[in-house]
Design a protein around this motif. Structure first.
Motif, PDB file in Angstrom:
ATOM      1  N   GLU A 175       0.601  -1.243   0.176  1.00  0.00           N
ATOM      2  CA  GLU A 175       0.051  -0.149  -0.091  1.00  0.00           C
ATOM      3  C   GLU A 175       0.696   1.177   0.150  1.00  0.00           C
ATOM      4  N   ALA A 176       2.068   1.093   0.572  1.00  0.00           N
ATOM      5  CA  ALA A 176       3.065   2.332   0.726  1.00  0.00           C
ATOM      6  C   ALA A 176       3.189   2.842  -0.414  1.00  0.00           C
ATOM      7  N   ALA A 177       3.855   1.944  -1.099  1.00  0.00           N
ATOM      8  CA  ALA A 177       4.733   2.084  -2.432  1.00  0.00           C
ATOM      9  C   ALA A 177       3.270   2.488  -3.310  1.00  0.00           C
ATOM     10  N   ARG A 178       1.846   1.975  -3.232  1.00  0.00           N
ATOM     11  CA  ARG A 178       1.605   2.442  -4.529  1.00  0.00           C
ATOM     12  C   ARG A 178       0.876   4.289  -3.623  1.00  0.00           C
ATOM     13  N   LEU A 179       0.803   3.886  -2.875  1.00  0.00           N
ATOM     14  CA  LEU A 179       0.362   5.508  -2.722  1.00  0.00           C
ATOM     15  C   LEU A 179       1.180   7.068  -2.928  1.00  0.00           C
ATOM     16  N   GLU A 180       3.067   6.068  -2.453  1.00  0.00           N
ATOM     17  CA  GLU A 180       3.707   7.082  -3.343  1.00  0.00           C
ATOM     18  C   GLU A 180       3.146   7.822  -4.749  1.00  0.00           C
ATOM     19  N   VAL A 181       3.352   5.888  -5.538  1.00  0.00           N
ATOM     20  CA  VAL A 181       2.433   6.430  -6.579  1.00  0.00           C
ATOM     21  C   VAL A 181       1.777   7.083  -7.501  1.00  0.00           C
ATOM     22  N   HIS A 182       0.790   6.861  -6.758  1.00  0.00           N
ATOM     23  CA  HIS A 182      -0.471   8.413  -6.796  1.00  0.00           C
ATOM     24  C   HIS A 182       0.395   9.424  -6.354  1.00  0.00           C
ATOM     25  N   LYS A 183       0.868   9.709  -5.333  1.00  0.00           N
ATOM     26  CA  LYS A 183       1.690  10.980  -4.759  1.00  0.00           C
ATOM     27  C   LYS A 183       2.669  11.453  -6.393  1.00  0.00           C
ATOM     28  N   LEU A 184       2.836  10.524  -7.116  1.00  0.00           N
ATOM     29  CA  LEU A 184       4.015  10.924  -8.063  1.00  0.00           C
ATOM     30  C   LEU A 184       2.657  11.143  -9.772  1.00  0.00           C
ATOM     31  N   ARG A 185       1.996  10.735  -9.701  1.00  0.00           N
ATOM     32  CA  ARG A 185       1.618  11.569 -10.629  1.00  0.00           C
ATOM     33  C   ARG A 185       0.572  12.406 -10.063  1.00  0.00           C
ATOM     34  N   ASN A 186       0.396  12.714  -9.150  1.00  0.00           N
ATOM     35  CA  ASN A 186       0.046  13.983  -8.405  1.00  0.00           C
ATOM     36  C   ASN A 186       1.393  15.719  -8.891  1.00  0.00           C
ATOM     37  N   GLU A 187       2.658  14.864  -9.600  1.00  0.00           N
ATOM     38  CA  GLU A 187       2.856  15.639  -9.745  1.00  0.00           C
ATOM     39  C   GLU A 187       3.801  15.895 -10.821  1.00  0.00           C
ATOM     40  N   VAL A 188       3.097  15.195 -11.796  1.00  0.00           N
ATOM     41  CA  VAL A 188       3.894  15.550 -13.264  1.00  0.00           C
ATOM     42  C   VAL A 188       2.831  16.043 -13.950  1.00  0.00           C
ATOM     43  N   ASP A 189       3.328  15.909 -15.101  1.00  0.00           N
ATOM     44  CA  ASP A 189       2.278  16.529 -16.784  1.00  0.00           C
ATOM     45  C   ASP A 189       1.029  14.968 -16.411  1.00  0.00           C
ATOM     46  N   ALA A 190       2.089  14.711 -17.514  1.00  0.00           N
ATOM     47  CA  ALA A 190       1.718  13.526 -17.673  1.00  0.00           C
ATOM     48  C   ALA A 190       2.279  12.223 -17.749  1.00  0.00           C
ATOM     49  N   ILE A 191       0.939  10.873 -18.448  1.00  0.00           N
ATOM     50  CA  ILE A 191       1.091   9.427 -17.719  1.00  0.00           C
ATOM     51  C   ILE A 191       1.519   8.873 -19.072  1.00  0.00           C
ATOM     52  N   LEU A 192       2.362   7.510 -19.461  1.00  0.00           N
ATOM     53  CA  LEU A 192       2.404   7.414 -20.820  1.00  0.00           C
ATOM     54  C   LEU A 192       2.340   5.787 -20.784  1.00  0.00           C
ATOM     55  N   VAL A 193       0.808   5.569 -21.493  1.00  0.00           N
ATOM     56  CA  VAL A 193       1.885   3.462 -21.298  1.00  0.00           C
ATOM     57  C   VAL A 193       1.513   3.228 -22.753  1.00  0.00           C
TER      58      VAL A 193
END
Ligand code: AOF
Ligand code: ZN
Length: 365
Positions: A175-193
């Motif tokens: 859970e802690a790592a997954r939460l960090e990823v959402h914090k990261l998404r909150n900071e970046v302009d774009a997410i790419l897949v």
């Protein structure tokens, strides 16, 4: 008695709180100290709004006379959306200025410090420079290359797997790592897949943070043959989506997707698929300053092989999955020789909950 270093650390911490909120601008913090008293602090909060120094001088008022200004980035010298901070510094009456790092913006690049020095004010540059540059690594990369900063993020098991042979992957990290990823998404302009990930996992790619209204990154989907299903999750909510495709893509489907507010970027193809360098150039023109690449394996391999990853964030879960056909984070063409491995430099390793987080940068040269 606090030292220069303590005040600069404070200025860096002030700046850090605005990370992800100032794009395309850098994060900047300023502290003004007079006779050992902090008389002013400032943070650049948002592009278009006042620079850090403006807030700090406003707070300090007359106390700025004879004081020292600590600032994490060279005060600007140009008329942008706001007037030059170097002029403000000159007129403030401070007797000393400590700057962590010069501004890589070609409009500034040393000119701010020159203006202040020429006014007879003592200037020191380079205190906690590495920390200041790391804090603004995205901005520095933007200024030097006119491309977005690319972060490759993946989570894998201790034996390097990201899913079982059936594609099951919920969840690898805790859970802690997954939460960090959402914090990261909150900071970046774009997410790419890549489209493969959309077809397999039907992800949302949005920011979900407890007790905080997050900002969704723009979703960038690489889909050269426009295979995306109209009912894909990424097409059916309020977050923005850009599809990167080729000029040969079906115009009828493009028109249908545009009705769903999808934006398009058209790129040429090379042997390896969509030309990523061209795509990054266009994304930057679109105002995207950083991109979080979240896979899958083929996309990760394309970015790494093209030398386009600027930073790796890798989570390793305390699990061993095994399996001959389990999926690994980086696929792409096979290589014959270990010398062909992409080399990275480990910057840090920390425990996040039960997982390990490794931050690495590509090794240059
Ligand atoms: C500073 N202090 O707090 C920041 C600086 O469009 P503008 O007027 O906001 O200018 C943006 C540029 O100013 C940005 O690209 C960078 O070079 C510098 N940012 N400078 O003295 C600050 N945010
Ligand atoms: Zn400024």
């Amino acid at each position: 008695m606090l030292t220069d270093r303590d005040y600069m650390e404070l200025a860096l911490n002030l700046a850090r709180t605005a990370k992800g909120k100032t794009n395309p601008n850098p994060v900047v913090g300023a502290v003004i100290v007079k006779d050992g008293v902090i008389v002013g602090t400032g943070i650049h909060r948002k592009a278009g709004e006042a620079h850090a120094e403006v807030h700090a001088f406003h707070m300090a008022g007359e106390h700025a006379k004879g004081a020292t200004l600590y600032v994490t980035l060279e005060p600007c010298s140009h008329y942008g959306k706001t007037p030059p901070c170097a002029n403000l510094v000159k007129e403030s009456g401070v007797s000393r200025v400590v700057v962590a790092t010069l501004d890589p913006n070609p409009l500034v690049a040393g000119k701010g410090v020159d203006i202040i020095r020429k006014a007879g004010i003592e200037v020191e540059v380079g205190l906690l420079e590495n920390e200041a540059r790391k804090l603004n690594e995205r901005f520095i990369h933007n200024m030097l290359t006119n491309r977005p900063f690319v972060i490759s993020k993946f989570a894998m098991t201790l034996d390097g797997k990201i899913a079982t042979h059936t594609g099951h992957s919920k969840w690898i990290s805790g859970e802690a790592a997954r939460l960090e990823v959402h914090k990261l998404r909150n900071e970046v302009d774009a997410i790419l897949v890549g489209i493969g990930t959309v077809l397999k996992d039907n992800p949302l790619l949005t920011t979900r943070l407890p007790n905080q209204k997050g900002k969704n990154p723009i979703r960038v989907i690489l889909d050269s043959h426009l295979q995306i299903p109209m009912d894909a999750n990424v097409l059916n909510d309020e977050a923005e989506t850009i599809i990167v495709t080729t000029t040969g893509a079906d115009p009828i489907k493009i028109a249908e997707l545009k009705k769903k507010n999808v934006h398009f970027i058209y790129c040429s193809k090379n042997q390896k698929g969509i030309c990523l360098d061209e795509m990054l150039e266009q994304l930057y023109k679109h105002g995207i300053t950083d991109v979080l690449v979240e896979g899958g394996g083929e996309i990760n391999a394309s970015f790494i092989r093209a030398g386009l990853v600027n930073k790796y964030i890798i989570y390793i879960a305390p699990k061993i999955l095994g399996g001959r056909h389990s999926i690994t984070p980086v696929a792409g063409d096979d290589v014959d020789n270990m010398n062909l491995a992409a080399k990275v430099e480990i910057d840090s390793f920390d425990k996040v909950g039960e997982d390990l987080r490794i931050i690495a940068y590509p090794k240059l040269g």
